[in-house]
Design a protein around this motif. Structure first.
Motif, PDB file in Angstrom:
ATOM      1  N   ARG A 112       0.800  -1.228   0.000  1.00 50.46           N
ATOM      2  CA  ARG A 112       0.000   0.000   0.000  1.00 50.46           C
ATOM      3  C   ARG A 112       0.831   1.277   0.000  1.00 50.46           C
ATOM      4  NH1 ARG A 112      -3.171  -3.423   3.693  1.00 50.46           N
ATOM      5  NH2 ARG A 112      -5.130  -3.954   2.649  1.00 50.46           N
ATOM      6  N   LEU A 113       1.929   1.287   0.747  1.00 48.18           N
ATOM      7  CA  LEU A 113       2.702   2.521   0.889  1.00 48.18           C
ATOM      8  C   LEU A 113       3.206   3.065  -0.452  1.00 48.18           C
ATOM      9  CD1 LEU A 113       3.731   4.578   2.970  1.00 48.18           C
ATOM     10  CD2 LEU A 113       5.842   3.240   3.119  1.00 48.18           C
ATOM     11  N   PRO A 114       3.732   2.225  -1.363  1.00 47.73           N
ATOM     12  CA  PRO A 114       4.183   2.771  -2.651  1.00 47.73           C
ATOM     13  C   PRO A 114       3.066   3.472  -3.419  1.00 47.73           C
ATOM     14  CG  PRO A 114       5.028   0.551  -2.347  1.00 47.73           C
ATOM     15  CD  PRO A 114       4.005   0.776  -1.260  1.00 47.73           C
ATOM     16  N   LYS A 115       1.847   2.967  -3.312  1.00 44.76           N
ATOM     17  CA  LYS A 115       0.732   3.581  -4.025  1.00 44.76           C
ATOM     18  C   LYS A 115       0.271   4.869  -3.342  1.00 44.76           C
ATOM     19  CE  LYS A 115      -0.796  -0.775  -6.015  1.00 44.76           C
ATOM     20  NZ  LYS A 115      -1.880  -1.763  -6.188  1.00 44.76           N
ATOM     21  N   ILE A 116       0.479   4.955  -2.032  1.00 47.60           N
ATOM     22  CA  ILE A 116       0.098   6.160  -1.294  1.00 47.60           C
ATOM     23  C   ILE A 116       1.048   7.304  -1.602  1.00 47.60           C
ATOM     24  CG2 ILE A 116      -0.081   7.194   1.008  1.00 47.60           C
ATOM     25  CD1 ILE A 116      -1.010   4.415   2.003  1.00 47.60           C
ATOM     26  N   VAL A 117       2.355   7.043  -1.541  1.00 49.56           N
ATOM     27  CA  VAL A 117       3.330   8.137  -1.670  1.00 49.56           C
ATOM     28  C   VAL A 117       3.824   8.338  -3.094  1.00 49.56           C
ATOM     29  CG1 VAL A 117       4.057   7.743   0.710  1.00 49.56           C
ATOM     30  CG2 VAL A 117       5.393   6.749  -1.144  1.00 49.56           C
ATOM     31  N   GLY A 118       3.707   7.320  -3.934  1.00 43.04           N
ATOM     32  CA  GLY A 118       4.086   7.475  -5.340  1.00 43.04           C
ATOM     33  C   GLY A 118       5.564   7.722  -5.571  1.00 43.04           C
ATOM     34  N   ASN A 119       6.415   7.287  -4.650  1.00 40.64           N
ATOM     35  CA  ASN A 119       7.862   7.468  -4.795  1.00 40.64           C
ATOM     36  C   ASN A 119       8.541   6.148  -4.479  1.00 40.64           C
ATOM     37  OD1 ASN A 119      10.623   8.100  -4.459  1.00 40.64           O
ATOM     38  ND2 ASN A 119      10.159  10.188  -3.808  1.00 40.64           N
ATOM     39  N   ASP A 120       8.788   5.355  -5.510  1.00 40.78           N
ATOM     40  CA  ASP A 120       9.331   4.009  -5.331  1.00 40.78           C
ATOM     41  C   ASP A 120      10.702   4.040  -4.677  1.00 40.78           C
ATOM     42  OD1 ASP A 120       9.142   1.020  -6.084  1.00 40.78           O
ATOM     43  OD2 ASP A 120      11.063   1.617  -6.962  1.00 40.78           O
TER      44      ASP A 120
ATOM     45  N   ARG B  75      -7.888   2.133  -7.380  1.00 39.04           N
ATOM     46  CA  ARG B  75      -6.453   2.094  -7.083  1.00 39.04           C
ATOM     47  C   ARG B  75      -5.803   0.832  -7.648  1.00 39.04           C
ATOM     48  NH1 ARG B  75      -5.249   0.592  -1.174  1.00 39.04           N
ATOM     49  NH2 ARG B  75      -5.871  -1.368  -2.140  1.00 39.04           N
ATOM     50  N   ASP B  76      -6.542  -0.265  -7.614  1.00 37.37           N
ATOM     51  CA  ASP B  76      -5.976  -1.561  -7.994  1.00 37.37           C
ATOM     52  C   ASP B  76      -6.378  -2.017  -9.392  1.00 37.37           C
ATOM     53  OD1 ASP B  76      -4.855  -1.681  -5.448  1.00 37.37           O
ATOM     54  OD2 ASP B  76      -6.589  -2.684  -4.597  1.00 37.37           O
ATOM     55  N   HIS B  77      -7.055  -1.143 -10.160  1.00 35.18           N
ATOM     56  CA  HIS B  77      -7.503  -1.500 -11.505  1.00 35.18           C
ATOM     57  C   HIS B  77      -7.219  -0.363 -12.474  1.00 35.18           C
ATOM     58  CE1 HIS B  77      -9.786  -4.248  -8.905  1.00 35.18           C
ATOM     59  NE2 HIS B  77      -9.898  -5.033  -9.957  1.00 35.18           N
ATOM     60  N   SER B  78      -7.426  -0.625 -13.758  1.00 32.33           N
ATOM     61  CA  SER B  78      -7.203   0.403 -14.772  1.00 32.33           C
ATOM     62  C   SER B  78      -8.287   1.479 -14.688  1.00 32.33           C
ATOM     63  CB  SER B  78      -7.219  -0.236 -16.164  1.00 32.33           C
ATOM     64  OG  SER B  78      -8.531  -0.673 -16.490  1.00 32.33           O
ATOM     65  N   VAL B  79      -8.036   2.601 -15.367  1.00 32.47           N
ATOM     66  CA  VAL B  79      -9.026   3.676 -15.399  1.00 32.47           C
ATOM     67  C   VAL B  79     -10.337   3.162 -15.998  1.00 32.47           C
ATOM     68  CG1 VAL B  79      -9.598   5.916 -16.418  1.00 32.47           C
ATOM     69  CG2 VAL B  79      -7.302   5.509 -15.512  1.00 32.47           C
TER      70      VAL B  79
ATOM     71  N   GLU C 254       5.284  15.631   3.600  1.00 31.66           N
ATOM     72  CA  GLU C 254       5.861  15.984   2.306  1.00 31.66           C
ATOM     73  C   GLU C 254       5.703  14.845   1.298  1.00 31.66           C
ATOM     74  OE1 GLU C 254      10.198  17.330   0.394  1.00 31.66           O
ATOM     75  OE2 GLU C 254       9.978  17.019   2.555  1.00 31.66           O
ATOM     76  N   MET C 255       5.855  13.607   1.768  1.00 32.47           N
ATOM     77  CA  MET C 255       5.728  12.465   0.854  1.00 32.47           C
ATOM     78  C   MET C 255       4.274  12.064   0.616  1.00 32.47           C
ATOM     79  SD  MET C 255       6.657   9.001   3.066  1.00 32.47           S
ATOM     80  CE  MET C 255       8.215   9.557   3.712  1.00 32.47           C
ATOM     81  N   GLY C 256       3.347  12.644   1.386  1.00 36.31           N
ATOM     82  CA  GLY C 256       1.936  12.360   1.174  1.00 36.31           C
ATOM     83  C   GLY C 256       1.372  11.241   2.028  1.00 36.31           C
TER      84      GLY C 256
END
Length: 280
Positions: free
Chosen positions: A166-174, A238-242, A194-196
């Motif tokens: 979950r954390l990578p999807k929350i902050v968007g900074n791998d 979050r877990d699927h395509s648009v 700052e990282m969200g």
């Protein structure tokens, strides 16, 4: 509380209704720094399953009693499970471990599956399992003194209850997530914002709890079918395509567009009044 307060009688959690439709779930092992013992995992599952179907609850504030939010896993208590497993052969030990991990994962999955928004109010330490747990929440607030730590590499294990998913999807900074995971270094409230990971910082615990309850009250005043439908759609998308997310919310809205809340909102708007949504 709800019509049956006895169903929220727990050993490791304190559950109260702080405002109308707002339920506060407090980790309640202050003498153990709210460390997550065996009883905690079971009670959290029961608690969130019950809250999900409780019509008197529309929003949940998740907090911790005492000096810290949570120190993470209660390693001493977890060790008791290890002693019992030592009597098993390697294959059966592996099956038992897999079953336990699946239960722990489902504990925090239930926070996410719960259709009621969950606001995590984090003060001081949020370590190990605390990151797993709060990553599954909808909104995260912190105090000026709050700090966070993905602690698992320091005890020789891989974080396996949701942080790495979950954390990578929350902050968007791998890159940052990998740094925090591999080093187990602490990061503090300013960096977390700052990282969200958190969205607001408060001077202290009391002001944070008050702020979380204020937000919860505002959310609880909205149409519960719209709020809960929005949470379901956000988690799914979050877990699927648009495209899949759009199809999902369209299917979901087939029923919601006939809700009394929509009619009431339209009438209230025409009369310049605040709409009062119906109960679930």
């Amino acid at each position: 509380m709800s019509s049956d307060p006895s169903k929220y009688d727990f050993e490791t959690l304190k559950v109260t209704q702080t405002k109308k439709f707002v339920t506060q779930v407090e980790l309640n092992r202050p003498n153990k720094l709210n460390a997550m013992n065996n009883v905690f995992w079971s009670e959290m599952r029961t608690c969130f399953q019950q809250l999900n179907s409780d019509s008197d609850c529309r929003v949940i504030v998740l907090s911790g009693a005492g000096r810290v939010f949570t120190a993470g896993l209660d390693l001493a208590d977890m060790g008791k499970i290890g002693v019992k497993k030592s009597e098993l052969d390697p294959a059966r030990k592996a099956f038992a471990t897999r079953e336990n991990v699946a239960l722990y994962q489902e504990t925090f999955n239930l926070i996410e599956k719960c259709t009621k928004p969950v606001i995590a109010a984090i003060h001081n330490a949020c370590i190990g399992g605390g990151i797993d747990m709060t990553s599954a929440c909808d909104i995260r607030y912190g105090t000026q003194d709050s700090f966070f730590q993905i602690k698992e590499v320091d005890i020789g294990v891989v974080a396996d209850v949701g942080t790495l998913q979950r954390l990578p999807k929350i902050v968007g900074n791998d890159s940052l997530v990998r740094e925090l995971t591999y080093t187990a270094r602490r990061f503090y409230s300013e960096e977390a914002k700052e990282m969200g990971f958190i969205s607001r910082i408060f001077p202290d615990k009391d002001s944070m709890i008050a702020g979380a309850i204020e937000t919860a009250e505002l959310i609880a005043s909205k149409s519960p079918v719209a709020v809960q439908g929005s949470k379901v759609s956000l988690v799914y998308s979050r877990d699927h395509s648009v495209r899949e997310g759009l199809e999902h919310v369209a299917m979901w809205n087939y029923g919601l567009l006939d809700s009394q809340d929509l009619i009431k909102a339209a009438l209230a708007d025409s009369e310049k009044k605040t709409p009062k949504p119906s109960k679930m």
